[in-house]
Design an enzyme around this catalytic site. Structure first.
Site, PDB file in Angstrom:
ATOM      1  CG  ASP A  20      -7.628  -3.646  -1.780  1.00  0.00           C
ATOM      2  OD1 ASP A  20      -8.147  -2.874  -0.962  1.00  0.00           O
ATOM      3  OD2 ASP A  20      -6.394  -3.734  -1.949  1.00  0.00           O
TER       4      ASP A  20
ATOM      5  CB  SER B  19      -0.961  -0.057   1.189  1.00  0.00           C
ATOM      6  OG  SER B  19      -2.028   0.834   1.025  1.00  0.00           O
TER       7      SER B  19
ATOM      8  CG  HIS C 239      -5.689  -2.941   1.441  1.00  0.00           C
ATOM      9  ND1 HIS C 239      -5.285  -2.446   0.219  1.00  0.00           N
ATOM     10  CD2 HIS C 239      -4.956  -2.262   2.376  1.00  0.00           C
ATOM     11  CE1 HIS C 239      -4.351  -1.509   0.400  1.00  0.00           C
ATOM     12  NE2 HIS C 239      -4.136  -1.376   1.695  1.00  0.00           N
TER      13      HIS C 239
END
Length: 243
Positions: A191, A68, A219
């Protein structure tokens, strides 16, 4: 140092979510040195400040990767280092985290604004909500959320807010196009924070990079399914090594 991989974590949850992935990678290839480096503890939202600190701390000539926000920073640092970076690996990392007209495959700006406002008012409650979003789409979403929250460091509001502002400021499209080394970008099909449609959007921007989509994953797929992610990474590293 093509046998060294540096992984950077995402926003707010520390290094623990990447530990099972690092262990799985080491198990697949004992020659691969995998290190998880914490993000800088900065109150600045200027990407240059974060990159300066990372560039001064992380070894040269290693693979750079991250989850991320960590993947976005790894992308920018890879572009900055050029040939002094062996390759790039990102996990559930958008090119822009907040949507804009020319990059709609991202979090709506109003949603992000409300999330940031919530963090300014009550950081612990916002972090708990964030773990629920990270785990959404997993087979055991509640259990995964509890695991993420239980291992998270104590939230410091100023650094959490700086990290969110950094997320809003980063746009890695130019960096991805500038970096000529090997790239692998993995996304999660379920996600709730980075749309799965980013995978196709990235391929349209850069048709020659390797992009993978892990179906029915959240995620937090690096923690949810570390062995599957590790196998995909190891296969890519082996393929690149054979070239």
């Amino acid at each position: 140092m093509r046998d060294r991989l540096i992984l950077l974590p995402g926003w707010g949850l520390g290094t623990a979510p990447l530990q099972p992935l690092a262990e799985a990678l080491r198990g697949l290839d004992p020659r691969l040195h995998v290190d998880i480096e914490p993000l800088p503890m900065l109150e600045s939202s200027d990407p240059a400040d974060w990159l300066d600190e990372l560039d001064a701390t992380l070894p040269l000539d290693a693979w750079l990767g991250g989850w991320s926000l960590g993947g976005m920073l790894a992308t920018e640092l890879a572009a900055r280092r050029g040939e002094r970076c062996s390759g790039l690996l990102t996990l559930a990392s958008n090119l822009r985290f907040v949507a804009e007209s020319d990059w709609p495959a991202a979090m709506p700006a109003e949603t992000f604004k409300a999330f940031r406002q919530g963090c300014a008012v009550d950081a612990p409650a916002t972090l708990k909500r964030f773990t629920l979003l990270c785990a959404q789409g997993a087979v055991d979403a509640r259990g995964l959320s509890r695991q993420l929250l239980g291992a998270a460091p104590q939230p410091q509001s100023a650094t959490l807010l700086a990290g969110l502002d950094l997320l809003a400021n980063l746009d890695t499209r130019a960096a991805l196009q500038a970096f000529v080394g090997p790239q692998l970008h993995l996304y999660a099909g379920a996600d709730a924070l980075v749309p799965a449609s980013v995978a196709q959007a990235l391929l349209e921007l850069l048709p020659d990079v390797e992009v993978g989509l892990i179906d029915n994953a959240s995620h937090a797929f690096a923690l949810e399914r570390p062995h599957e992610i590790a196998a995909a990474i190891q296969a890519f590293l082996h393929e690149v090594g054979d070239d």
